[in-house]
Design an enzyme around this catalytic site. Structure first.
Site, PDB file in Angstrom:
ATOM      1  N   GLU A  47       0.830  -1.204   0.000  1.00  0.00           N
ATOM      2  CA  GLU A  47       0.000   0.000   0.000  1.00  0.00           C
ATOM      3  C   GLU A  47       0.866   1.257   0.000  1.00  0.00           C
ATOM      4  O   GLU A  47       1.755   1.401   0.834  1.00  0.00           O
ATOM      5  CB  GLU A  47      -0.934  -0.031   1.214  1.00  0.00           C
ATOM      6  CG  GLU A  47      -1.821   1.189   1.369  1.00  0.00           C
ATOM      7  CD  GLU A  47      -2.721   1.447   0.166  1.00  0.00           C
ATOM      8  OE1 GLU A  47      -3.323   0.492  -0.345  1.00  0.00           O
ATOM      9  OE2 GLU A  47      -2.805   2.613  -0.265  1.00  0.00           O
ATOM     10  N   THR A  65      -6.028   2.176  -5.444  1.00  0.00           N
ATOM     11  CA  THR A  65      -5.770   0.747  -5.241  1.00  0.00           C
ATOM     12  C   THR A  65      -6.515  -0.112  -6.259  1.00  0.00           C
ATOM     13  O   THR A  65      -5.950  -1.052  -6.831  1.00  0.00           O
ATOM     14  CB  THR A  65      -6.213   0.315  -3.827  1.00  0.00           C
ATOM     15  OG1 THR A  65      -5.338   0.896  -2.880  1.00  0.00           O
ATOM     16  CG2 THR A  65      -6.179  -1.186  -3.669  1.00  0.00           C
ATOM     17  N   HIS A  73      -1.063   3.422   4.796  1.00  0.00           N
ATOM     18  CA  HIS A  73      -2.062   4.193   4.034  1.00  0.00           C
ATOM     19  C   HIS A  73      -2.136   5.606   4.604  1.00  0.00           C
ATOM     20  O   HIS A  73      -2.036   5.789   5.822  1.00  0.00           O
ATOM     21  CB  HIS A  73      -3.432   3.510   4.129  1.00  0.00           C
ATOM     22  CG  HIS A  73      -4.433   4.018   3.138  1.00  0.00           C
ATOM     23  ND1 HIS A  73      -5.019   5.258   3.259  1.00  0.00           N
ATOM     24  CD2 HIS A  73      -4.941   3.474   2.008  1.00  0.00           C
ATOM     25  CE1 HIS A  73      -5.838   5.455   2.237  1.00  0.00           C
ATOM     26  NE2 HIS A  73      -5.807   4.382   1.462  1.00  0.00           N
ATOM     27  N   ASP A 126       1.291   0.156  -5.036  1.00  0.00           N
ATOM     28  CA  ASP A 126       0.051   0.328  -5.809  1.00  0.00           C
ATOM     29  C   ASP A 126      -0.077   1.711  -6.440  1.00  0.00           C
ATOM     30  O   ASP A 126      -0.593   1.854  -7.536  1.00  0.00           O
ATOM     31  CB  ASP A 126      -1.189  -0.039  -4.978  1.00  0.00           C
ATOM     32  CG  ASP A 126      -1.416   0.824  -3.752  1.00  0.00           C
ATOM     33  OD1 ASP A 126      -0.471   1.510  -3.318  1.00  0.00           O
ATOM     34  OD2 ASP A 126      -2.543   0.798  -3.213  1.00  0.00           O
ATOM     35  N   HIS A 127       0.381   2.751  -5.731  1.00  0.00           N
ATOM     36  CA  HIS A 127       0.264   4.121  -6.265  1.00  0.00           C
ATOM     37  C   HIS A 127       1.083   5.015  -5.360  1.00  0.00           C
ATOM     38  O   HIS A 127       1.583   4.575  -4.328  1.00  0.00           O
ATOM     39  CB  HIS A 127      -1.197   4.583  -6.310  1.00  0.00           C
ATOM     40  CG  HIS A 127      -1.956   4.321  -5.048  1.00  0.00           C
ATOM     41  ND1 HIS A 127      -1.770   5.059  -3.905  1.00  0.00           N
ATOM     42  CD2 HIS A 127      -2.861   3.367  -4.729  1.00  0.00           C
ATOM     43  CE1 HIS A 127      -2.541   4.586  -2.950  1.00  0.00           C
ATOM     44  NE2 HIS A 127      -3.214   3.548  -3.412  1.00  0.00           N
TER      45      HIS A 127
END
Ligand code: GP9
Ligand code: MN
Length: 650
Positions: A260, A304, A420, A479-480
């Site tokens: 994440e 996500t 996150h 993921d990003h």
């Protein structure tokens, strides 16, 4: 009540009076239902207030439509609307008891969902459910009883306009406040839970209907000839496997580890002379790891879910919203479906609600056999919880136990949430200092990244203990971005450089590790992105991807396309970057020399065309018109992710 009824000219003898009473009843009932029957995860004063406010706007609006009718008909309309709203509310209550989710329009047409409910419907009903309808009888009485004198005069255009305008004002205030608490709520969708929490049950139903109609109209316009152009394109851009890697992981288990919000800058980064992610750093250098240091995320609003969508399908996410949410009804030829034909069992592990990003729906379309969502985990210790579910260490601990129950070979994805935004961590769990930029998100990021690093190491140890490690290929991907451009000032201190648009694009790199005992590792500098994962992994497993509609190419192939297309049409490549209609030279980071513009424009057109074709597939649900040889189409009705079923079948 009697007094009210008997007195002349009292509240109930005016239609407006009845309307106000009925609105108050609906508001109260919905508020009580939303707080007691659904687990909406309401946090903080603003969310509490929104939950309280949201039934008011819709009750005023929907019930207000009765003002448009004349004479006695306005009473019957009011009663009918009240009854329908009550049925909708109650139906969702019952559905929620079973699925922990809300009814969507497509689920009504999919008998399978109600089949799942099956004989158990009766067991979902509770004696106190009668209370959901007591008020309906009161409303029917008030609207139809001869004992209450009715106001049969025509209401008048003016009054109707005032009532409906007021209702709209309340709804708009509600929406504005919701946007403050959760920006882009409607464009990105997130989770049905969120829409209900912020906008209420009834507005959710409207939102869901609009989205469903939008999706099905685009779908209806497409026909089987549309896929031909796509297949021509994906055939011609196919990159054939590299013989040195093809099949090196044949028959092995696949374990995707979703990192994440991990960006590449954190790998090998030292904070005050200390490595932030020592385990991942050592993994990058491991002789059995292919570590890609020019790998980019290609996500947009779906974050996500976009990352997942790409790696499962090698299709791009959508320019707006999340395909997971708006295209959950499409047919897919995703990794779990493809691998099923090769004897693989598939599963996702994620310590958050299954409805987030509509996963519990779309995973069935991908052909996932199991989805272990928060229901399968012990989430009862508050200290174990992050904002989006179970913290990584207890999550991996519990996931390992579940993983060990799967038949092999398996294809799995383990989705972490600890790192996150806003990267808050209980300081008892922190093993590295915060950063010192003065920007809380950036400073906290080091601690949650370190926590994730330790959790991943723990998971690797568990895999070794259970013996799964030797027979698995483990793929870890960011993921990003975790730190958005809003934090560039602090990020400049972190990376020690000014962040130009060019550097900002460089920061969109996310780590990719492909690790398996026996694989020939290296630090690989190939440019690529998440769209390339599926063909890469299929080829490592010895499965040719040629027949499939996939927009990425095998990262290890000599013919791999190194143009990394971003969702907004920008791109990165070893030589040229395209950012906001401007081209940059990747050697210098400066604007591109005029002599190369023609080449850059040609690449830009290619990128636009590729995105356009991918969107055509996703919006038109085009894969329903094409079945690759050897591929068994996915039957989503075969899957049921509710906890009980899993326990029964094991
Ligand atoms: C939630 C998690 C977070 O389940 O996957 O999604 P994101 O906010 O990163 O898109
Ligand atoms: Mn994410």
């Amino acid at each position: 009540m009697k007094n009210l009824v008997n007195k002349k000219g009292n509240l109930l003898n005016h239609f407006l009076g009845i309307y106000i009473l009925v609105v108050l009843m609906m508001w109260t009932k919905t508020y009580i239902t939303q707080t007691t029957q659904f687990d909406l995860g309401v946090e903080g004063g603003l969310q509490q207030f929104l939950l309280f406010l949201n039934p008011l706007g819709s009750a005023m609006l929907f019930l207000g439509f009765s003002f448009l009718f004349k004479g006695k008909r306005k009473y019957s309309t009011l009663a009918v609307i009240y009854t329908l709203m009550s049925i909708l509310l109650y139906a969702n209550v019952v559905y929620y008891r079973f699925f922990s989710d809300f009814i969507t329009l497509p689920t009504i047409f999919q008998t399978q969902n109600f089949g799942d409910l099956g004989g158990s419907v009766l067991s979902l009903l509770k004696p106190y459910d009668l209370l959901f309808f007591v008020d309906v009888f009161v409303v029917l009485y008030v609207c139809f009883s001869k004992r209450i004198k009715k106001d049969t005069s025509t209401v008048g255009y003016k009054k109707a306009t005032v009532v409906i305008t007021l209702a709209l004002v309340v709804s708009i205030i509600n929406l504005q406040l919701a946007e403050i608490s959760r920006p882009q709520l409607l464009t990105r969708g997130f989770d049905r839970n969120y829409i209900v929490k912020y906008l209420g049950m009834y507005n959710y139903t409207i939102y869901d209907s609009v989205e469903t109609i939008k999706a099905s109209s685009k779908r209806a316009l497409a026909d089987s000839s549309d896929i031909t152009e796509v297949i021509n394109y994906t055939n011609s851009s196919y990159a054939k496997p590299n013989a040195a890697y093809f099949g090196v992981a044949e028959g092995k288990n696949v374990i995707y580890l979703h990192l994440e919000s991990f960006q590449s800058f954190i790998i090998n980064y030292q904070l005050n002379g200390e490595e932030v992610t020592p385990f991942l750093n050592s993994l990058a250098k491991d002789s059995n790891t292919l570590y890609f240091d020019n790998f980019f995320h290609q996500t947009a609003q779906g974050k996500t879910s976009d990352a997942e969508f790409m790696l499962e399908n090698s299709l791009f996410g959508l320019p707006q919203g999340s395909a997971y949410i708006t295209k959950g009804q499409n047919e897919y030829q995703a990794a779990p479906g493809i691998l099923k034909d090769y004897g693989y069992t598939s599963a996702v592990f994620h310590g958050n609600e299954g409805s987030f990003w509509n996963r519990n729906v779309i995973y069935k379309k991908f052909g996932y056999d199991h989805f272990f969502d928060a229901n399968y985990y012990d989430t009862s210790f508050e200290d174990d919880m992050a904002e989006y579910g179970l913290l990584d260490k207890p999550f991996f601990e519990q996931s390992s136990a579940l993983l060990n129950t799967l038949p092999q070979p398996f294809y799995t994805k383990v989705i972490t949430v600890g790192n996150h935004y806003p990267y808050k961590l209980n300081q008892d769990l922190a093993t590295i200092d915060k950063g010192n930029t003065g920007d809380a998100s950036v400073d906290n990021y080091f601690q949650t990244a370190r926590y994730a690093d330790e959790a991943i190491q723990q998971f690797f140890n568990q895999l070794k203990e259970s013996g799964l490690y030797d027979n698995s290929i483990i793929i870890l991907y960011g993921d990003h971005y975790g730190i958005s451009e809003n934090h560039n000032e602090a990020m400049e201190q972190v990376i020690g450089k000014e962040i130009s648009p060019y550097e900002s694009t460089n920061l969109q790199r996310v780590p990719l590790f492909i690790h398996s005992p026996g694989i020939q590792g290296e630090i690989n500098h190939t440019y690529g992105g998440q769209i390339d994962l599926l063909p890469t992994v299929l080829h490592l497993l010895g499965i040719n991807s040629q027949n499939f509609v996939q927009f990425g190419t095998d990262l290890l192939s000599e013919q791999h396309n190194e143009i990394v297309s971003f969702r907004n049409g920008d791109f990165a490549s070893p030589e040229i970057y395209s950012i906001d209609e401007k081209f940059y030279d990747n050697k210098t980071g400066l604007l591109l020399d005029d002599s190369q513009l023609e080449k850059a424009n040609a690449i830009k057109n290619e990128v636009d065309y590729k995105l356009h074709l991918s969107d055509k597939v996703v919006n038109g649900d085009l894969l329903r018109f094409y079945t690759p040889t050897g591929f068994t189409r996915v039957d989503p009705s075969k899957y049921n992710y509710t906890e009980n079923t899993y326990e029964e079948s094991n």
